[in-house]
Scaffold this active site. Sequence first.
Site, short mmCIF file in Angstrom:
data_model
loop_
_atom_site.label_atom_id
_atom_site.label_comp_id
_atom_site.label_asym_id
_atom_site.label_seq_id
_atom_site.Cartn_x
_atom_site.Cartn_y
_atom_site.Cartn_z
N HIS A 66 5.90 -3.35 11.02
CA HIS A 66 4.71 -2.91 11.77
C HIS A 66 3.59 -3.93 11.65
CE1 HIS A 66 3.63 -1.73 7.71
NE2 HIS A 66 2.40 -1.51 8.11
N LYS A 95 2.82 -0.85 -0.61
CA LYS A 95 1.88 -1.60 -1.46
C LYS A 95 0.93 -2.41 -0.57
CE LYS A 95 3.92 -3.20 -4.96
NZ LYS A 95 4.82 -4.01 -5.79
N LYS A 107 12.02 -7.67 0.65
CA LYS A 107 12.37 -8.10 -0.71
C LYS A 107 13.69 -8.85 -0.66
CE LYS A 107 10.80 -7.69 -4.97
NZ LYS A 107 9.40 -7.58 -5.39
N SER A 364 -1.20 -13.59 -2.87
CA SER A 364 -0.24 -14.25 -1.97
C SER A 364 -0.79 -14.27 -0.54
CB SER A 364 1.09 -13.51 -1.96
OG SER A 364 1.92 -13.96 -3.01
#
Length: 472
Positions: A66, A95, A107, A364
């Site tokens: 999204h 998160k 991931k 990040s």
Amino acid sequence: MTSATENDFQASVRGMFDRAAAALGVPDDLVETIRECKSVIQLRFPVRLRGRYQTFCGWRAVHSEHRLPVKGGIRYAPFVDQQEVEALAALMTFKCALVDVPFGGAKGGLSIRPDDYTEEELELITRRFTQELADRGYISPSRDVPAPDIGTGAREMAWMADEYRQLYPSDIDALACVTGKPVTQGGIPGREEATGRGVQYVLREFFRHPDDVGRSGLEGGLEGKRVILQGLGNVGSHAARYLVEEEGVRLTGVIEHDGALLSDTGLAPAALAEHMARAGGLEGFPGARFVADGASVLEAECDILIPAAIESQITEANAPRIRAPLIVEAANGPVTLAAERQLLARGTAILPDLLVNAGGVTVSYFEWVSNVSHMRFGRLSRQLDIQRGKRIIDMIETTSGRTVPDELKAPLLRGVDELDLVQSGLEDTMREAYGAMRETMLGSDAIEDMRTAAFAVALEKVVRSYRQMGLA
Ligand code: NAD
């Protein structure tokens, strides 16, 4: 006894998601759409090492697109499997949404025991893994941006970025294909320690709210609290350092792969790091009691328990014996759903992974923005900032007729550098997210714990985004 699915990390994450979706009243069809990973790839690839081919197996899971790019670490560990990577990818979606980082969740993992290989061999394996991911669009500055996780760090990210740049030399944003790089290779100051810093900022924020502290059964401030921490890797070692050296907590226990240490007076993180680097484990550390059964120390008396190693460490089996009134999930998924039910029923407060370890992805994000804008933060404004400081000092000295002492002048004349900006952005992000989670918990009759509140804040944003895009 542990139930059949109790240690199933993916089942735990699904259960936590479902609980928040039910509290928010998200329609079933949308729950189904959002809950599962959108794509997952399994890669088997050969690398010629020591005169023979060795086949490696890795995965990359994309949970939600999204927002693009999707973002999430790459884990090198022998225990990695597809279910674990999918569960971690889902956590990443929520998160990022919780801390307002405009990325989807992903991931990756490689089934490998890094200690079995030399640095040169690991570089070969990492470069080949990068090629395999790139070939299939599972690494790209605009679509999918990995980062470090268990068993990987700045070194692996530098290899991946370099390999990607060689594959796509005309991509001006190639360096933004991964984050967590060394500062000299497109990284950003403060990224390596960001997750540990985030743990510190969340704890500071918790202790700024006496009501929250009181609900956990604790009282007073963070200073002097007894902390037991599991896992002295990237996240745990930095969190330990900041909590002891800057917040004044007492590190009364640490747990590593070879056992644990206990000390009533408190352990010094710098000395622990030195010993770990030299001895490869905790055993033999002077002035503390070594306990061979490390996991048993999770049950020792303390004020704050910080699991910062791997998932499923607090389960139905040991939850009844956990004595800490506050658990701070620095690792992903250290408390299973079933254990959490027991702990919450006993009044234990759990600060959830979704919030606690979000510092890494937050910084990040800053690194990625700096990479795609090709400019370091603060470069345009630093001299202006210094000039402004000088003018303020002149004004004070002229109007008061007195000289400002050097120690008060120094911070004004230094100007703001990139690390200051990163830390300020990180602290602001963690405080905002804590506040949103807290408000949601206190403002809803259907939500009673901080994890459900954190999921709810995130899920609301993801649902809105799906609806606005016309996908629901
Ligand atoms: P790491 O590999 O640097 O460190 C993990 C440490 O835990 C190692 O020192 C290892 O020896 C120890 N360990 C492993 N199993 C253990 C066990 N059973 N008992 C005691 N110690 C054990 O990994 P990391 O990057 O610090 O990640 C730790 C956790 O934090 C993971 O759950 C990871 O997903 C999560 N996390 C990491 C980051 C990051 O920026 N690195 C960001 C968000 C979340």
